[in-house]
Design a protein around this motif. Structure first.
Motif, PDB file in Angstrom:
ATOM      1  N   GLY A   1       0.810  -1.215   0.000  1.00 35.70           N
ATOM      2  CA  GLY A   1       0.000   0.000   0.000  1.00 35.70           C
ATOM      3  C   GLY A   1       0.841   1.261   0.000  1.00 35.70           C
ATOM      4  O   GLY A   1       0.548   2.225  -0.727  1.00 35.70           O
ATOM      5  N   ALA A   2       1.911   1.284   0.800  1.00 38.62           N
ATOM      6  CA  ALA A   2       2.775   2.467   0.847  1.00 38.62           C
ATOM      7  C   ALA A   2       3.478   2.700  -0.491  1.00 38.62           C
ATOM      8  O   ALA A   2       3.529   3.838  -0.988  1.00 38.62           O
ATOM      9  N   LEU A   3       3.992   1.633  -1.098  1.00 38.18           N
ATOM     10  CA  LEU A   3       4.676   1.789  -2.383  1.00 38.18           C
ATOM     11  C   LEU A   3       3.709   2.233  -3.481  1.00 38.18           C
ATOM     12  O   LEU A   3       4.061   3.043  -4.343  1.00 38.18           O
ATOM     13  N   GLY A   4       2.490   1.716  -3.450  1.00 40.15           N
ATOM     14  CA  GLY A   4       1.496   2.132  -4.437  1.00 40.15           C
ATOM     15  C   GLY A   4       1.134   3.605  -4.295  1.00 40.15           C
ATOM     16  O   GLY A   4       0.996   4.318  -5.297  1.00 40.15           O
TER      17      GLY A   4
ATOM     18  N   LEU B   1       6.419 -11.125  -0.789  1.00 40.18           N
ATOM     19  CA  LEU B   1       6.901 -10.313  -1.915  1.00 40.18           C
ATOM     20  C   LEU B   1       5.981 -10.347  -3.145  1.00 40.18           C
ATOM     21  O   LEU B   1       5.707  -9.287  -3.727  1.00 40.18           O
ATOM     22  N   PRO B   2       5.474 -11.509  -3.585  1.00 42.01           N
ATOM     23  CA  PRO B   2       4.540 -11.460  -4.725  1.00 42.01           C
ATOM     24  C   PRO B   2       3.280 -10.663  -4.428  1.00 42.01           C
ATOM     25  O   PRO B   2       2.769  -9.952  -5.301  1.00 42.01           O
ATOM     26  N   GLN B   3       2.780 -10.745  -3.195  1.00 37.56           N
ATOM     27  CA  GLN B   3       1.581  -9.989  -2.836  1.00 37.56           C
ATOM     28  C   GLN B   3       1.890  -8.498  -2.680  1.00 37.56           C
ATOM     29  O   GLN B   3       1.043  -7.651  -2.976  1.00 37.56           O
ATOM     30  N   VAL B   4       3.094  -8.158  -2.207  1.00 37.31           N
ATOM     31  CA  VAL B   4       3.505  -6.753  -2.148  1.00 37.31           C
ATOM     32  C   VAL B   4       3.458  -6.135  -3.535  1.00 37.31           C
ATOM     33  O   VAL B   4       2.955  -5.019  -3.730  1.00 37.31           O
ATOM     34  N   ALA B   5       3.976  -6.864  -4.514  1.00 35.61           N
ATOM     35  CA  ALA B   5       3.988  -6.356  -5.887  1.00 35.61           C
ATOM     36  C   ALA B   5       2.572  -6.152  -6.427  1.00 35.61           C
ATOM     37  O   ALA B   5       2.259  -5.115  -7.026  1.00 35.61           O
ATOM     38  N   ALA B   6       1.702  -7.134  -6.210  1.00 35.86           N
ATOM     39  CA  ALA B   6       0.330  -7.025  -6.713  1.00 35.86           C
ATOM     40  C   ALA B   6      -0.426  -5.887  -6.029  1.00 35.86           C
ATOM     41  O   ALA B   6      -1.149  -5.116  -6.674  1.00 35.86           O
ATOM     42  N   ILE B   7      -0.276  -5.776  -4.706  1.00 35.33           N
ATOM     43  CA  ILE B   7      -0.981  -4.729  -3.967  1.00 35.33           C
ATOM     44  C   ILE B   7      -0.465  -3.349  -4.357  1.00 35.33           C
ATOM     45  O   ILE B   7      -1.232  -2.382  -4.447  1.00 35.33           O
TER      46      ILE B   7
ATOM     47  N   ALA C   1      -3.089   2.233  -9.052  1.00 38.88           N
ATOM     48  CA  ALA C   1      -4.190   2.499  -9.978  1.00 38.88           C
ATOM     49  C   ALA C   1      -5.386   3.101  -9.246  1.00 38.88           C
ATOM     50  O   ALA C   1      -6.021   4.047  -9.739  1.00 38.88           O
ATOM     51  N   SER C   2      -5.695   2.576  -8.056  1.00 36.07           N
ATOM     52  CA  SER C   2      -6.830   3.099  -7.302  1.00 36.07           C
ATOM     53  C   SER C   2      -6.570   4.523  -6.818  1.00 36.07           C
ATOM     54  O   SER C   2      -7.463   5.380  -6.856  1.00 36.07           O
ATOM     55  N   MET C   3      -5.350   4.805  -6.371  1.00 33.22           N
ATOM     56  CA  MET C   3      -5.025   6.135  -5.887  1.00 33.22           C
ATOM     57  C   MET C   3      -5.058   7.159  -7.018  1.00 33.22           C
ATOM     58  O   MET C   3      -5.532   8.300  -6.832  1.00 33.22           O
ATOM     59  N   LEU C   4      -4.581   6.791  -8.192  1.00 31.53           N
ATOM     60  CA  LEU C   4      -4.638   7.713  -9.337  1.00 31.53           C
ATOM     61  C   LEU C   4      -6.080   8.054  -9.689  1.00 31.53           C
ATOM     62  O   LEU C   4      -6.406   9.211  -9.979  1.00 31.53           O
ATOM     63  N   GLU C   5      -6.947   7.052  -9.677  1.00 32.92           N
ATOM     64  CA  GLU C   5      -8.356   7.304  -9.962  1.00 32.92           C
ATOM     65  C   GLU C   5      -8.987   8.192  -8.899  1.00 32.92           C
ATOM     66  O   GLU C   5      -9.779   9.102  -9.210  1.00 32.92           O
ATOM     67  N   THR C   6      -8.634   7.963  -7.643  1.00 36.68           N
ATOM     68  CA  THR C   6      -9.192   8.772  -6.553  1.00 36.68           C
ATOM     69  C   THR C   6      -8.698  10.213  -6.622  1.00 36.68           C
ATOM     70  O   THR C   6      -9.469  11.156  -6.392  1.00 36.68           O
TER      71      THR C   6
ATOM     72  N   LYS D   1      -8.633   6.502   2.212  1.00 38.27           N
ATOM     73  CA  LYS D   1      -9.674   5.510   2.493  1.00 38.27           C
ATOM     74  C   LYS D   1     -10.404   5.048   1.233  1.00 38.27           C
ATOM     75  O   LYS D   1     -10.541   3.835   1.019  1.00 38.27           O
ATOM     76  N   PRO D   2     -10.887   5.953   0.356  1.00 38.96           N
ATOM     77  CA  PRO D   2     -11.521   5.458  -0.877  1.00 38.96           C
ATOM     78  C   PRO D   2     -10.564   4.667  -1.763  1.00 38.96           C
ATOM     79  O   PRO D   2     -10.958   3.689  -2.402  1.00 38.96           O
ATOM     80  N   ALA D   3      -9.285   5.091  -1.798  1.00 38.98           N
ATOM     81  CA  ALA D   3      -8.320   4.373  -2.632  1.00 38.98           C
ATOM     82  C   ALA D   3      -8.024   2.985  -2.091  1.00 38.98           C
ATOM     83  O   ALA D   3      -7.666   2.077  -2.854  1.00 38.98           O
ATOM     84  N   ALA D   4      -8.157   2.806  -0.779  1.00 37.54           N
ATOM     85  CA  ALA D   4      -7.842   1.515  -0.177  1.00 37.54           C
ATOM     86  C   ALA D   4      -8.987   0.509  -0.292  1.00 37.54           C
ATOM     87  O   ALA D   4      -8.781  -0.686  -0.050  1.00 37.54           O
ATOM     88  N   LEU D   5     -10.183   0.962  -0.653  1.00 42.16           N
ATOM     89  CA  LEU D   5     -11.324   0.043  -0.729  1.00 42.16           C
ATOM     90  C   LEU D   5     -11.108  -1.113  -1.716  1.00 42.16           C
ATOM     91  O   LEU D   5     -11.483  -2.251  -1.407  1.00 42.16           O
ATOM     92  N   PRO D   6     -10.540  -0.876  -2.916  1.00 45.90           N
ATOM     93  CA  PRO D   6     -10.310  -2.028  -3.804  1.00 45.90           C
ATOM     94  C   PRO D   6      -9.391  -3.087  -3.214  1.00 45.90           C
ATOM     95  O   PRO D   6      -9.444  -4.245  -3.643  1.00 45.90           O
ATOM     96  N   LEU D   7      -8.545  -2.700  -2.250  1.00 44.70           N
ATOM     97  CA  LEU D   7      -7.691  -3.697  -1.613  1.00 44.70           C
ATOM     98  C   LEU D   7      -8.506  -4.731  -0.849  1.00 44.70           C
ATOM     99  O   LEU D   7      -8.088  -5.880  -0.708  1.00 44.70           O
TER     100      LEU D   7
END
Length: 307
Positions: free
Chosen positions: A113-116, A182-188, A194-199, A225-231
């Motif tokens: 989440g932080a890297l995204g 690590l694979p889940q870090v990359a996917a998240i 993408a969610s943060m850019l849209e928000t 908070k809205p950007a984190a909902l898709p997670l």
């Protein structure tokens, strides 16, 4: 909310029954049996073992007998570990697997989440491109490749961490948790970007900027908070990925968790242990998806679960 919960719980029953049925017959279809050895057993002993575990009966009768025991909460005895029931073995390995899975999921959510967010706030910069390139690499490389590389680097070359084993020490959990996460870090990270850019392009964010709010306040109070909902929607697949990944990771690092029992049981055709682990993991993933649906409705008031 209550009606939705009841519908989801009722829908989980046929899903789990289908999973049990497929696992039961696929295990029986595999070549070999639980009492096949390099050195053949005498016919009398093998026949007695087959009768003891009811493997001499027709397949459909074995299936109905297993479902009857399952309805009573009995997962049956283990063929490989004599004197132990499947429930006892799962109970012995579950705390270790849960500890690794919880740590890996927490690390994946926080770091991914932080890297995204950082990549989204530095849109189209070198940092953004570099992070997303690393994320794509992390998604592409499976954890059974990542785990030996981590062992080679941190255990063999640098000697900072143990290469395997499990005695409860925190140092022994670092490499398995990293390999799982690590694979889940990359996917998240990619999903969060993408969610943060849209928000950040939403009208209410533009209004907040027009009012002169500081960028840090906009991100923390209005966008995060809205950007984190898709997670939340990804938590179910992420849990499934960590569960299936732990099967490999526990075997590579020699960790006495459920995943290692599953691998050994599959190699030795321990039907009841394989089925018990499949049922346990399947029920766990169904439960995770159910909780994610409920949490989604709590965090986003616009969603009406009763509809």
């Amino acid at each position: 909310m209550l009606n939705h919960s009841l519908k989801r719980l009722l829908a989980a029953v046929p899903t789990l029954l289908l999973l049990i049925t497929l696992a039961f017959f696929l295990m029986r279809a595999a070549p070999g049996g639980p009492f096949d050895r390099e050195r053949a057993l005498p016919p009398q002993i093998e026949a007695a073992l087959q009768a003891e575990y009811q493997l001499d009966q027709p397949l459909w009768r074995q299936y109905l007998h297993y479902l009857g025991g399952l309805a009573r909460g009995d997962l049956g005895p283990s063929f490989q570990y004599s004197g132990y029931s499947v429930a006892e073995l799962i109970a012995a390995g579950a705390p270790v697997s849960f500890a690794l899975g919880t740590a890996a999921m927490t690390l994946a959510l926080l770091l991914g989440g932080a890297l995204g967010c950082i990549a989204a706030l530095r849109r189209n910069s070198r940092l953004d491109r570099g992070l997303m390139t690393l994320a794509l690499l992390g998604i592409s490389v499976p954890n059974y490749v990542v785990a030996p590389l981590l062992i080679l680097l941190f255990a063999v070359t640098l000697g900072w961490l143990p290469a395997g084993g499990w005695s409860g020490g925190p140092g022994q959990a670092v490499l398995p948790v990293l390999a799982l996460a690590l694979p889940q870090v990359a996917a998240i990270a990619r999903l969060m970007r993408a969610s943060m850019l849209e928000t950040l392009d939403a009208p209410y964010i533009r209004t907040a900027r027009a009012k002169g709010l500081p960028p840090r306040l906009i991100v923390w109070r209005h966008a995060l908070k809205p950007a984190a909902l898709p997670l939340l929607s990804y938590l179910g697949p992420a849990a499934a990925g960590i569960v299936t990944g732990s099967v490999v990771i526990e075997q590579v690092f020699g960790i006495p968790g459920i995943g290692r029992y599953f691998v050994q049981a599959a190699l030795n055709r321990d039907y009841t242990l394989v089925l018990g682990v499949v049922i346990f993991y399947g029920a766990l993933i169904i439960l995770f998806n159910f909780l994610v649906d409920l949490l989604y409705g709590v965090l986003d008031p616009r969603i009406r679960l009763d509809q």
